[in-house]
Design an enzyme around this catalytic site. Structure first.
Site, short mmCIF file in Angstrom:
data_model
loop_
_atom_site.label_atom_id
_atom_site.label_comp_id
_atom_site.label_asym_id
_atom_site.label_seq_id
_atom_site.Cartn_x
_atom_site.Cartn_y
_atom_site.Cartn_z
N CYS A 31 0.86 -1.19 0.00
CA CYS A 31 0.00 0.00 0.00
C CYS A 31 0.89 1.24 0.00
CB CYS A 31 -0.91 -0.01 1.23
SG CYS A 31 -1.89 1.49 1.41
N CYS A 34 0.19 3.25 3.65
CA CYS A 34 0.66 2.76 4.96
C CYS A 34 1.74 1.69 4.89
CB CYS A 34 -0.52 2.25 5.79
SG CYS A 34 -1.17 0.64 5.25
N CYS A 92 -7.68 -5.74 -10.01
CA CYS A 92 -7.27 -4.70 -10.95
C CYS A 92 -6.93 -3.46 -10.12
CB CYS A 92 -8.42 -4.45 -11.91
SG CYS A 92 -8.01 -3.43 -13.31
#
Length: 174
Positions: free
Chosen positions: A77, A80, A149
């Site tokens: 991510c 984070c 996706c």
């Protein structure tokens, strides 16, 4: 019954965040950032990252920096740092966005029903910070038949052998 109905029955969208464990089976802390930590994470985002991650935007197809990446490693991510996908699950879908057939750890990716734009889709979000990543569809390859996706701008790639970024100071590592 449509494929989407079957997909929803077998992969129900998450609705209760209280059911999320504090630690994932792979050992990562899934506790959401505090308001202060979130402000620090968001301050580091570019305008495009902010639009996609925080406001559920979508980058243009075939433009993302990770679309053609073939290196071994982990896709995390961007906000984070939580690992979301392994490079070995990435495949060429022809859609214009990086596609994966399975998450790094199923508890790291939330599935949320998305009824925007006059259609029903399953949105994917980072479990820890709740940032928008993309969508999952029931048209991927074996063994899962899923296609996550994902927007390149929602991810950061960490090559094998490199340490994961730990912006929350939680000591998470592979």
């Amino acid at each position: 019954m449509s494929v989407l109905d079957l997909f929803r029955r077998e992969n129900p969208p998450a609705t209760d965040r209280s059911a999320i464990p504090q630690r994932s089976p792979s050992g990562f802390d899934l506790t959401p950032p505090s308001p202060e930590e979130r402000a620090e994470l968001e301050a580091d985002l570019s305008p495009e990252e902010r639009q996609v991650l925080l406001h559920h935007g979508t980058e243009a197809p075939f433009c993302g920096g990770l679309l053609n990446n073939k290196e071994d490693g982990v896709y995390c991510c961007r906000e984070c740092g939580l690992p979301l996908f392994k490079a070995e699950t990435k495949f060429e879908s022809g859609t214009g966005w990086p596609s994966f057939f399975a998450p790094f750890d199923e508890t790291h990716v939330l599935a949320i029903e998305d009824r925007s734009y006059g259609m029903v889709r399953i949105e994917t979000r980072c479990t820890r910070c709740d940032s928008h990543q993309g969508h999952v569809f029931p048209d991927g390859p074996a063994p899962t038949r899923l296609r996550y996706c994902i927007n390149s701008v929602s991810l950061e790639f960490v090559p094998d052998g490199e340490p994961l970024r730990d912006p929350l100071g939680r000591g998470d590592h592979l």
